[in-house]
Every structure is written in C-alpha cells, then in structure tokens.
Design a protein around this motif. Structure first.
Motif, PDB file in Angstrom:
ATOM      1  N   MET A   1       0.844  -1.196   0.000  1.00 24.17           N
ATOM      2  CA  MET A   1       0.000   0.000   0.000  1.00 24.17           C
ATOM      3  C   MET A   1       0.884   1.253   0.000  1.00 24.17           C
ATOM      4  O   MET A   1       1.641   1.485   0.933  1.00 24.17           O
ATOM      5  CB  MET A   1      -0.922   0.011   1.225  1.00 24.17           C
ATOM      6  N   TYR A   2       0.808   2.012  -1.074  1.00 26.00           N
ATOM      7  CA  TYR A   2       1.558   3.268  -1.167  1.00 26.00           C
ATOM      8  C   TYR A   2       0.643   4.444  -0.820  1.00 26.00           C
ATOM      9  O   TYR A   2      -0.574   4.395  -1.025  1.00 26.00           O
ATOM     10  CB  TYR A   2       2.095   3.459  -2.583  1.00 26.00           C
ATOM     11  N   ASP A   3       1.263   5.517  -0.338  1.00 25.72           N
ATOM     12  CA  ASP A   3       0.495   6.756  -0.168  1.00 25.72           C
ATOM     13  C   ASP A   3       0.141   7.333  -1.538  1.00 25.72           C
ATOM     14  O   ASP A   3      -0.980   7.806  -1.741  1.00 25.72           O
ATOM     15  CB  ASP A   3       1.304   7.780   0.633  1.00 25.72           C
ATOM     16  N   VAL A   4       1.108   7.294  -2.478  1.00 24.92           N
ATOM     17  CA  VAL A   4       0.877   7.833  -3.818  1.00 24.92           C
ATOM     18  C   VAL A   4       1.523   6.923  -4.856  1.00 24.92           C
ATOM     19  O   VAL A   4       2.687   6.542  -4.718  1.00 24.92           O
ATOM     20  CB  VAL A   4       1.456   9.257  -3.986  1.00 24.92           C
ATOM     21  N   ILE A   5       0.764   6.592  -5.900  1.00 17.93           N
ATOM     22  CA  ILE A   5       1.330   5.956  -7.084  1.00 17.93           C
ATOM     23  C   ILE A   5       1.190   6.928  -8.241  1.00 17.93           C
ATOM     24  O   ILE A   5       0.107   7.478  -8.482  1.00 17.93           O
ATOM     25  CB  ILE A   5       0.619   4.630  -7.434  1.00 17.93           C
ATOM     26  N   ILE A   6       2.299   7.158  -8.945  1.00 17.55           N
ATOM     27  CA  ILE A   6       2.298   7.985 -10.149  1.00 17.55           C
ATOM     28  C   ILE A   6       2.395   7.061 -11.346  1.00 17.55           C
ATOM     29  O   ILE A   6       3.308   6.234 -11.424  1.00 17.55           O
ATOM     30  CB  ILE A   6       3.478   8.974 -10.152  1.00 17.55           C
ATOM     31  N   ILE A   7       1.449   7.177 -12.287  1.00 17.82           N
ATOM     32  CA  ILE A   7       1.480   6.357 -13.498  1.00 17.82           C
ATOM     33  C   ILE A   7       2.073   7.195 -14.621  1.00 17.82           C
ATOM     34  O   ILE A   7       1.484   8.185 -15.048  1.00 17.82           O
ATOM     35  CB  ILE A   7       0.070   5.870 -13.884  1.00 17.82           C
TER      36      ILE A   7
ATOM     37  N   THR B   1       8.794  14.657   0.694  1.00 15.01           N
ATOM     38  CA  THR B   1       7.927  14.361   1.827  1.00 15.01           C
ATOM     39  C   THR B   1       8.241  12.981   2.397  1.00 15.01           C
ATOM     40  O   THR B   1       9.096  12.252   1.885  1.00 15.01           O
ATOM     41  CB  THR B   1       6.457  14.390   1.386  1.00 15.01           C
ATOM     42  N   ALA B   2       7.524  12.623   3.460  1.00 15.25           N
ATOM     43  CA  ALA B   2       7.683  11.298   4.065  1.00 15.25           C
ATOM     44  C   ALA B   2       6.701  10.288   3.478  1.00 15.25           C
ATOM     45  O   ALA B   2       6.605   9.158   3.956  1.00 15.25           O
ATOM     46  CB  ALA B   2       7.492  11.405   5.574  1.00 15.25           C
ATOM     47  N   LEU B   3       5.986  10.689   2.434  1.00 14.45           N
ATOM     48  CA  LEU B   3       4.986   9.809   1.845  1.00 14.45           C
ATOM     49  C   LEU B   3       5.657   8.634   1.120  1.00 14.45           C
ATOM     50  O   LEU B   3       6.698   8.792   0.494  1.00 14.45           O
ATOM     51  CB  LEU B   3       4.114  10.579   0.849  1.00 14.45           C
ATOM     52  N   SER B   4       5.054   7.460   1.202  1.00 18.26           N
ATOM     53  CA  SER B   4       5.533   6.322   0.412  1.00 18.26           C
ATOM     54  C   SER B   4       5.068   6.526  -1.033  1.00 18.26           C
ATOM     55  O   SER B   4       3.913   6.853  -1.286  1.00 18.26           O
ATOM     56  CB  SER B   4       5.003   5.012   0.978  1.00 18.26           C
ATOM     57  N   LEU B   5       5.999   6.322  -1.965  1.00 15.65           N
ATOM     58  CA  LEU B   5       5.776   6.747  -3.351  1.00 15.65           C
ATOM     59  C   LEU B   5       6.410   5.769  -4.314  1.00 15.65           C
ATOM     60  O   LEU B   5       7.493   5.233  -4.061  1.00 15.65           O
ATOM     61  CB  LEU B   5       6.401   8.140  -3.546  1.00 15.65           C
ATOM     62  N   VAL B   6       5.749   5.537  -5.454  1.00 18.55           N
ATOM     63  CA  VAL B   6       6.362   4.803  -6.547  1.00 18.55           C
ATOM     64  C   VAL B   6       5.856   5.389  -7.862  1.00 18.55           C
ATOM     65  O   VAL B   6       4.714   5.839  -7.967  1.00 18.55           O
ATOM     66  CB  VAL B   6       6.057   3.286  -6.461  1.00 18.55           C
TER      67      VAL B   6
ATOM     68  N   GLU C   1      -4.474  -3.162 -11.277  1.00 22.26           N
ATOM     69  CA  GLU C   1      -4.140  -4.466 -11.846  1.00 22.26           C
ATOM     70  C   GLU C   1      -3.119  -4.256 -12.951  1.00 22.26           C
ATOM     71  O   GLU C   1      -3.361  -3.530 -13.922  1.00 22.26           O
ATOM     72  CB  GLU C   1      -5.400  -5.130 -12.407  1.00 22.26           C
ATOM     73  N   THR C   2      -1.959  -4.878 -12.817  1.00 20.95           N
ATOM     74  CA  THR C   2      -0.884  -4.694 -13.787  1.00 20.95           C
ATOM     75  C   THR C   2      -0.413  -6.048 -14.316  1.00 20.95           C
ATOM     76  O   THR C   2      -0.833  -7.092 -13.832  1.00 20.95           O
ATOM     77  CB  THR C   2       0.330  -3.965 -13.159  1.00 20.95           C
ATOM     78  N   ASN C   3       0.486  -6.000 -15.302  1.00 22.34           N
ATOM     79  CA  ASN C   3       1.056  -7.226 -15.837  1.00 22.34           C
ATOM     80  C   ASN C   3       1.994  -7.923 -14.848  1.00 22.34           C
ATOM     81  O   ASN C   3       2.422  -9.050 -15.076  1.00 22.34           O
ATOM     82  CB  ASN C   3       1.823  -6.936 -17.134  1.00 22.34           C
ATOM     83  N   LYS C   4       2.285  -7.245 -13.732  1.00 18.77           N
ATOM     84  CA  LYS C   4       3.158  -7.834 -12.715  1.00 18.77           C
ATOM     85  C   LYS C   4       2.462  -7.936 -11.361  1.00 18.77           C
ATOM     86  O   LYS C   4       3.109  -7.915 -10.309  1.00 18.77           O
ATOM     87  CB  LYS C   4       4.446  -7.013 -12.599  1.00 18.77           C
ATOM     88  N   GLY C   5       1.151  -8.041 -11.412  1.00 17.70           N
ATOM     89  CA  GLY C   5       0.403  -8.205 -10.170  1.00 17.70           C
ATOM     90  C   GLY C   5      -0.371  -6.964  -9.794  1.00 17.70           C
ATOM     91  O   GLY C   5      -0.492  -6.011 -10.580  1.00 17.70           O
ATOM     92  N   VAL C   6      -0.900  -6.965  -8.583  1.00 25.25           N
ATOM     93  CA  VAL C   6      -1.746  -5.875  -8.093  1.00 25.25           C
ATOM     94  C   VAL C   6      -0.965  -5.002  -7.120  1.00 25.25           C
ATOM     95  O   VAL C   6      -0.263  -5.509  -6.239  1.00 25.25           O
ATOM     96  CB  VAL C   6      -3.011  -6.432  -7.400  1.00 25.25           C
ATOM     97  N   VAL C   7      -1.077  -3.686  -7.303  1.00 26.91           N
ATOM     98  CA  VAL C   7      -0.520  -2.730  -6.344  1.00 26.91           C
ATOM     99  C   VAL C   7      -1.651  -1.815  -5.889  1.00 26.91           C
ATOM    100  O   VAL C   7      -2.640  -1.625  -6.607  1.00 26.91           O
ATOM    101  CB  VAL C   7       0.640  -1.907  -6.943  1.00 26.91           C
ATOM    102  N   GLU C   8      -1.475  -1.250  -4.702  1.00 23.70           N
ATOM    103  CA  GLU C   8      -2.542  -0.441  -4.120  1.00 23.70           C
ATOM    104  C   GLU C   8      -2.006   0.904  -3.654  1.00 23.70           C
ATOM    105  O   GLU C   8      -0.825   1.030  -3.305  1.00 23.70           O
ATOM    106  CB  GLU C   8      -3.174  -1.191  -2.942  1.00 23.70           C
TER     107      GLU C   8
ATOM    108  N   LEU D   1      -3.670   8.611  -6.352  1.00 29.88           N
ATOM    109  CA  LEU D   1      -3.236   8.231  -7.685  1.00 29.88           C
ATOM    110  C   LEU D   1      -3.014   9.485  -8.530  1.00 29.88           C
ATOM    111  O   LEU D   1      -3.884  10.352  -8.610  1.00 29.88           O
ATOM    112  CB  LEU D   1      -4.305   7.360  -8.329  1.00 29.88           C
ATOM    113  N   VAL D   2      -1.822   9.581  -9.140  1.00 27.47           N
ATOM    114  CA  VAL D   2      -1.546  10.667 -10.083  1.00 27.47           C
ATOM    115  C   VAL D   2      -1.353  10.049 -11.465  1.00 27.47           C
ATOM    116  O   VAL D   2      -0.432   9.253 -11.671  1.00 27.47           O
ATOM    117  CB  VAL D   2      -0.287  11.467  -9.693  1.00 27.47           C
TER     118      VAL D   2
END
Length: 347
Positions: free
Chosen positions: A1-7, A23-28, A110-117, A121-122
């Motif tokens: 679980m990320y705070d923010v996912i950027i696509i 920031t201290a936010l978890s990000l990918v 839902e991605t080609n490498k599994g599910v991320v949450e 969302l940006v």
C-alpha cells in the motif's frame, strides 16, 4: 500500500516525483516502457524542439545545452533519465496498468506484474494515446505505404514516388520538410498556415512569449482562450522556404480516398504512393474503471488536475492550466500546485 502511485515516468510523472520525494509519503512511479525517456526516443529521428534549454527543463535541474541550440528528442530522453537518477526517484519500469478500480478508500491497480494499491493516484500518462487516423484510410490500396506520425522514423520507411503529409501542425511541418529532400512532397492542411520565426532580435520566440506574458496566460483568460481557439502556429521558416522553392506543394484538407487516389476538400485529387497521417491522437482512459472522470468526448473532468474522484489527480494534460501544461516548459508549475494540494488533502 503506497500513499501515492504515479502512473507515467515522462516529464509530468518525474516532476511530480521530484516534489513528493521531499515528503515522508511512500511513493512509486510506474511506467510500461523499459527505459525512462523511451517515449521521446521512439519519435521520428529528426525531431528537434523549438524551445531552448531555459524553457526545456524540469524543476531542480537545468538541461545542459548551448544557449541557442535547440535540444533534440534524444537530448530530452537522456535528460529525463538523468533527472530520475539525480533525484533518486523510485521508478519501476515494464509495468503496464490494465485496470484501476476503487476499493473502500484506496485504489487497486491491476498490472502485468500483479496488483498494487495506493491511497492516492496521479495519472501522468500524457496526452498522446491512440493515433487518430481517418476511417477512409481503409479505402486506400494496400500498395500505398501509410504511417501515422507516431510510427514514422525517417524517409527510408517509404517507397519511391511521392508522399502526402496529412496535417500541418508542427510535427507534420517538420516531417514534410525532411521528406522534401528525398520525395516529391505534398502537405494537406485544413486551414491557412501561420508562421512565426524562432528568433527575433537574437532572442528565442519563447523568451519573448515569457516577457509579454503569453506563457503565464491561463486557459480561462482572454489570451488563453484565443490561443486555444487558433492553436499553435508553425515555428521557424523551413517549411515556408521549401514551399517557395517548390519542394513542398500545399493541398487543401483531405476529405476522402479511393484505391490509390486521395480527394481533397476542393474536389481536386492526387494519386499517392506514401501517406503520413500527422493527424494527432485520441485520449484513451478505458483502463480507469472509476466514475465521474471522463466526459462524453473522452476528456478528463478536472480543475487544474484535481478530479471529482477523491484521491485521483492528473498531470500533463494539454492546457491543464496554461499552454505549457503538457510541455517541459510548464509541467513543473502544475506539479508544484498538485503537490501542495495533495499534502493538504492527505492531512
């Protein structure tokens, strides 16, 4: 679980990552390409920007280039890759997002490498998704080479004979100029061409735009509305020079086609051997299984990138707030605005 996912790891996604990394936010940041900058690398070989380094840089890192030397598409691709490395941005490549849905207060991707949450969302996938090619292109003979501008690389892809470039935006103009060196070239346009020089009194045209306030004009301002209505002019004089020399022949809007012949709006015809469709793109957000995001025309419903869906933000849309919102020159300003909003939203 990320705070923010950027696509998306183009200029929009990396600008957003630059600010959120503070920031201290978890990000990918996730991207379907295998290398940062590939969206630029995969465009036509001769692509050169109109903006000098000063107006082709993202926040925190200046593009290194001679003052009046315009960056190439490979310069930008390498710059983006270096940008992510310089700021240690958490980019994961080769990840294709197939579907996004909301479960309670978080988003499931839902991605080609599994599910991320993620809780937020940006979407920074840019404005160029599905190539727009007229349906009547299917009426043309299979012997004719047809390429969308997104698939065109260089003249070697075409066969001998003439070539028709359909669409006289800046990409179509640049491609027509290049093809005029190897093929008899025609350019189909739906309106009168407007030209602006790249330099005035030894200053790049975008320097002047900055000084007189055009780059700061918002989408709802008087100047902004006029610019959106008329669209961009053709920057530079190369096309005009080729036309005066009789190397690029102007034709009216392409209306329909049949076998090896194209029919224009003035009822004139042209037998063609090659066609480049420089006709733009359609947005595609079918993978976003979320309500209240898209209108009937497929456009995102938002205010400065903030949507009606809590926790979903967009960055890098054309005229998101200013002319440069989808460009290197202006996307950083929109990223900073969303960064501040996201922090307030999370708090």
């Amino acid at each position: 679980m990320y705070d923010v996912i950027i696509i998306g790891s183009g200029q929009a996604g990396l600008s957003m990552g630059y600010y959120l990394k503070k920031t201290a936010l978890s990000l990918v940041i996730i991207d379907q390409n295998t290398r940062i900058g590939d969206t630029w690398r995969n465009r036509y070989d001769s692509l050169t920007l109109f903006t000098p380094p000063l107006y082709s840089s993202l926040p925190g890192l200046r593009l290194k280039k001679e003052r009046n030397c315009m960056p190439t598409k490979d310069d930008i691709a390498d710059y983006l890759e270096n940008y992510a490395k310089t700021f240690s941005l958490p980019v994961q490549l080769g990840i294709h997002v197939k579907n996004v849905s909301k479960i309670d207060d978080f988003f499931s991707l839902e991605t080609n490498k599994g599910v991320v949450e993620a809780r937020n969302l940006v979407v920074a996938t840019g404005p160029f998704h599905t190539p727009r090619i007229p349906s009547f292109s299917k009426k043309l003979s299979k012997d004719i080479v047809q390429l969308h501008s997104s698939s065109y690389k260089n003249p070697s892809q075409l066969k001998d004979g003439n070539v028709l470039v359909v669409g006289a935006g800046n990409s179509g103009a640049q491609i027509a100029v290049e093809l005029a060196n190897t093929h008899k070239t025609y350019l189909s346009t739906s309106g009168k061409l407007r030209f602006l020089p790249l330099f005035i009194m030894n200053k790049n045209i975008f320097w002047w735009f900055d000084k007189i306030g055009i780059l700061k004009a918002t989408r709802d301002s008087f100047i902004g509305r006029k610019l959106q209505l008329y669209g961009d002019p053709i920057f530079g004089t190369q096309l005009k020079t080729k036309m005066k020399a009789g190397l690029v022949h102007l034709r009216e809007r392409t209306k329909t086609a049949s076998e090896n012949e194209v029919i224009f709006a003035d009822a004139s015809t042209l037998k063609v051997d090659n066609i480049i469709w420089a006709t733009g793109f359609r947005p595609n957000y079918d993978w976003l299984n979320l309500p209240n995001l898209v209108d009937k025309q497929g456009n995102i419903i938002h205010k400065r990138g903030i949507t009606q869906q809590k926790g979903v933000f967009f960055l890098g849309l054309p005229w998101q707030y200013r002319r440069g919102s989808s460009l290197l020159e202006g996307v950083g300003k929109d990223a900073y605005y969303l960064y501040q909003h996201i922090l307030t939203h999370i708090r």
